[in-house]
Design a protein around this motif. Structure first.
Motif, PDB file in Angstrom:
ATOM      1  N   VAL A  26       0.871  -1.336   0.017  1.00  0.00           N
ATOM      2  CA  VAL A  26      -0.196  -0.035  -0.060  1.00  0.00           C
ATOM      3  C   VAL A  26       0.929   1.175  -0.090  1.00  0.00           C
ATOM      4  N   THR A  27       1.921   1.207   0.778  1.00  0.00           N
ATOM      5  CA  THR A  27       2.774   2.365   0.937  1.00  0.00           C
ATOM      6  C   THR A  27       3.431   2.602  -0.471  1.00  0.00           C
ATOM      7  N   GLY A  28       4.019   1.470  -1.053  1.00  0.00           N
ATOM      8  CA  GLY A  28       4.756   1.723  -2.376  1.00  0.00           C
ATOM      9  C   GLY A  28       3.670   2.001  -3.448  1.00  0.00           C
ATOM     10  N   TRP A  29       2.502   1.623  -3.448  1.00  0.00           N
ATOM     11  CA  TRP A  29       1.643   2.097  -4.530  1.00  0.00           C
ATOM     12  C   TRP A  29       1.336   3.474  -4.357  1.00  0.00           C
ATOM     13  N   SER A  30       1.113   4.042  -3.278  1.00  0.00           N
ATOM     14  CA  SER A  30       0.927   5.440  -2.982  1.00  0.00           C
ATOM     15  C   SER A  30       2.000   6.423  -3.264  1.00  0.00           C
ATOM     16  N   ILE A  31       3.444   5.824  -2.792  1.00  0.00           N
ATOM     17  CA  ILE A  31       4.570   6.656  -2.996  1.00  0.00           C
ATOM     18  C   ILE A  31       4.736   6.891  -4.498  1.00  0.00           C
ATOM     19  N   TYR A  32       4.412   5.899  -5.196  1.00  0.00           N
ATOM     20  CA  TYR A  32       4.591   5.971  -6.766  1.00  0.00           C
ATOM     21  C   TYR A  32       3.698   6.986  -7.366  1.00  0.00           C
ATOM     22  N   ILE A  33       2.374   7.261  -6.874  1.00  0.00           N
ATOM     23  CA  ILE A  33       1.450   8.099  -7.412  1.00  0.00           C
ATOM     24  C   ILE A  33       1.929   9.419  -7.111  1.00  0.00           C
ATOM     25  N   LEU A  34       2.623   9.862  -5.951  1.00  0.00           N
ATOM     26  CA  LEU A  34       3.089  11.115  -5.662  1.00  0.00           C
ATOM     27  C   LEU A  34       4.240  11.516  -6.214  1.00  0.00           C
ATOM     28  N   GLY A  35       5.010  10.488  -7.142  1.00  0.00           N
ATOM     29  CA  GLY A  35       6.031  10.747  -8.041  1.00  0.00           C
ATOM     30  C   GLY A  35       5.788  11.203  -9.472  1.00  0.00           C
ATOM     31  N   VAL A  36       4.548  10.871  -9.597  1.00  0.00           N
ATOM     32  CA  VAL A  36       4.080  10.907 -10.945  1.00  0.00           C
ATOM     33  C   VAL A  36       4.345  12.567 -11.688  1.00  0.00           C
ATOM     34  N   PRO A  37       3.896  13.453 -10.931  1.00  0.00           N
ATOM     35  CA  PRO A  37       3.967  14.884 -11.553  1.00  0.00           C
ATOM     36  C   PRO A  37       5.285  15.480 -12.052  1.00  0.00           C
ATOM     37  N   ALA A  38       6.660  14.800 -11.113  1.00  0.00           N
ATOM     38  CA  ALA A  38       7.826  15.195 -11.550  1.00  0.00           C
ATOM     39  C   ALA A  38       8.229  14.429 -12.631  1.00  0.00           C
ATOM     40  N   TRP A  39       7.816  13.246 -13.122  1.00  0.00           N
ATOM     41  CA  TRP A  39       8.096  12.576 -14.184  1.00  0.00           C
ATOM     42  C   TRP A  39       7.523  13.168 -15.552  1.00  0.00           C
ATOM     43  N   VAL A  40       6.095  13.616 -15.128  1.00  0.00           N
ATOM     44  CA  VAL A  40       5.229  14.140 -16.403  1.00  0.00           C
ATOM     45  C   VAL A  40       6.059  15.216 -16.721  1.00  0.00           C
ATOM     46  N   ILE A  41       6.418  16.314 -15.741  1.00  0.00           N
ATOM     47  CA  ILE A  41       6.899  17.587 -16.086  1.00  0.00           C
ATOM     48  C   ILE A  41       8.420  17.349 -16.687  1.00  0.00           C
ATOM     49  N   ILE A  42       9.041  16.361 -16.472  1.00  0.00           N
ATOM     50  CA  ILE A  42      10.376  16.366 -17.081  1.00  0.00           C
ATOM     51  C   ILE A  42      10.251  15.816 -18.563  1.00  0.00           C
ATOM     52  N   LEU A  43       9.307  14.919 -18.598  1.00  0.00           N
ATOM     53  CA  LEU A  43       9.019  14.047 -19.847  1.00  0.00           C
ATOM     54  C   LEU A  43       8.588  14.872 -20.886  1.00  0.00           C
ATOM     55  N   VAL A  44       7.715  15.868 -20.523  1.00  0.00           N
ATOM     56  CA  VAL A  44       6.966  16.609 -21.276  1.00  0.00           C
ATOM     57  C   VAL A  44       7.925  17.724 -21.970  1.00  0.00           C
ATOM     58  N   GLY A  45       8.741  18.298 -20.989  1.00  0.00           N
ATOM     59  CA  GLY A  45       9.927  19.136 -21.164  1.00  0.00           C
ATOM     60  C   GLY A  45      10.694  18.673 -22.505  1.00  0.00           C
ATOM     61  N   HIS A  46      10.748  17.225 -22.480  1.00  0.00           N
ATOM     62  CA  HIS A  46      11.831  16.846 -23.522  1.00  0.00           C
ATOM     63  C   HIS A  46      10.877  16.226 -24.843  1.00  0.00           C
ATOM     64  N   ASN A  47       9.625  16.704 -25.009  1.00  0.00           N
ATOM     65  CA  ASN A  47       8.882  16.181 -26.040  1.00  0.00           C
ATOM     66  C   ASN A  47       8.845  14.681 -26.119  1.00  0.00           C
ATOM     67  N   ASP A  48       8.742  14.199 -24.841  1.00  0.00           N
ATOM     68  CA  ASP A  48       8.660  12.743 -24.867  1.00  0.00           C
ATOM     69  C   ASP A  48       7.218  12.424 -24.272  1.00  0.00           C
ATOM     70  N   TRP A  49       6.500  12.508 -25.358  1.00  0.00           N
ATOM     71  CA  TRP A  49       4.860  12.397 -25.280  1.00  0.00           C
ATOM     72  C   TRP A  49       4.519  10.712 -24.910  1.00  0.00           C
ATOM     73  N   ILE A  50       5.298   9.903 -25.597  1.00  0.00           N
ATOM     74  CA  ILE A  50       4.877   8.613 -25.367  1.00  0.00           C
ATOM     75  C   ILE A  50       5.202   8.108 -23.842  1.00  0.00           C
ATOM     76  N   ALA A  51       6.472   8.645 -23.392  1.00  0.00           N
ATOM     77  CA  ALA A  51       6.712   8.409 -21.794  1.00  0.00           C
ATOM     78  C   ALA A  51       5.708   9.028 -20.980  1.00  0.00           C
ATOM     79  N   ALA A  52       5.448  10.403 -21.337  1.00  0.00           N
ATOM     80  CA  ALA A  52       4.645  11.345 -20.403  1.00  0.00           C
ATOM     81  C   ALA A  52       3.231  10.490 -20.386  1.00  0.00           C
ATOM     82  N   SER A  53       2.641  10.164 -21.314  1.00  0.00           N
ATOM     83  CA  SER A  53       1.365   9.417 -21.338  1.00  0.00           C
ATOM     84  C   SER A  53       1.463   8.381 -20.671  1.00  0.00           C
TER      85      SER A  53
END
Length: 197
Positions: free
Chosen positions: A36-63
């Motif tokens: 439960v803690t593992g799944w929850s922590i993952y979700i909290l890290g999503v915004p950072a990854w999306v910002i980084i990936l979109v910044g590099h036009n990595d749309w597949i990875a961001a999606s």
């Protein structure tokens, strides 16, 4: 800001893999709490990854990242209910989100880049397959999800290397170590007779 995003996204994803790997071989509330803690922590890290990936036009990875949230929520639900109360509508929703995000990210990337024109897109597709299928199988308690996570970690480590993100590349390599540990542990559990458990 880039450094903060790398540390945020990388550390949360690494902690997720550590907790899921450590949950293998555990039983009862210990296993449940780790997952439960593992799944929850993952979700909290999503915004950072999306910002980084979109910044590099990595749309597949961001999606992938955005589309993986429902699979993580399914993992939370199934873990909370000890995989004893499958929710058919939620399963259908997760499947729909998974495939929709895959298709939309892929099509948008093709549109932006005029097709598959770079190695980074190939790595994104590979990471997408590994992440979505790995998360889906892990959310259902199937240990083969670890194999897909291996593919994801190798692909994302390569992508982060090519895009000069050393912290995220290192995090992916460390995550791979815990994925290997989790997979090996899950296979030993499968091969152990029920009496020894």
């Amino acid at each position: 800001m880039d450094l903060i995003l790398q540390v945020w996204g990388g550390s949360f994803y690494l902690i997720n893999k550590i907790l899921l790997a450590l949950s293998e071989g555990k039983y009862g509330n210990t296993q449940k709490n780790l997952k439960v803690t593992g799944w929850s922590i993952y979700i909290l890290g999503v915004p950072a990854w999306v910002i980084i990936l979109v910044g590099h036009n990595d749309w597949i990875a961001a999606s992938i990242e955005v589309g993986g949230i429902p699979a993580m929520l399914l993992g939370l639900y199934n873990t909370y209910h000890d995989n004893q109360r499958p929710h058919k509508a939620f399963n259908c929703f997760v499947t729909l989100c998974t495939y929709s995000s895959l298709v939309l990210g892929f099509l948008y990337s093709l549109n932006i880049h005029g097709g598959i024109t770079s190695i980074t897109q190939v790595l994104e597709v590979s990471a997408m397959l590994g992440f979505l299928m790995g998360s889906y199988y892990m959310a259902k308690g199937n240990s083969y999800g670890w194999l897909f996570y291996m593919l994801m970690n190798l692909s994302m480590a390569s992508l982060m290397f090519l895009q000069d993100k050393p912290i995220l590349m290192t995090q992916q390599i460390l995550s791979l170590c815990f994925v290997l540990y989790g997979f090996n542990k899950s296979q030993k559990i499968i091969q152990t007779p029920a009496i020894e458990k």
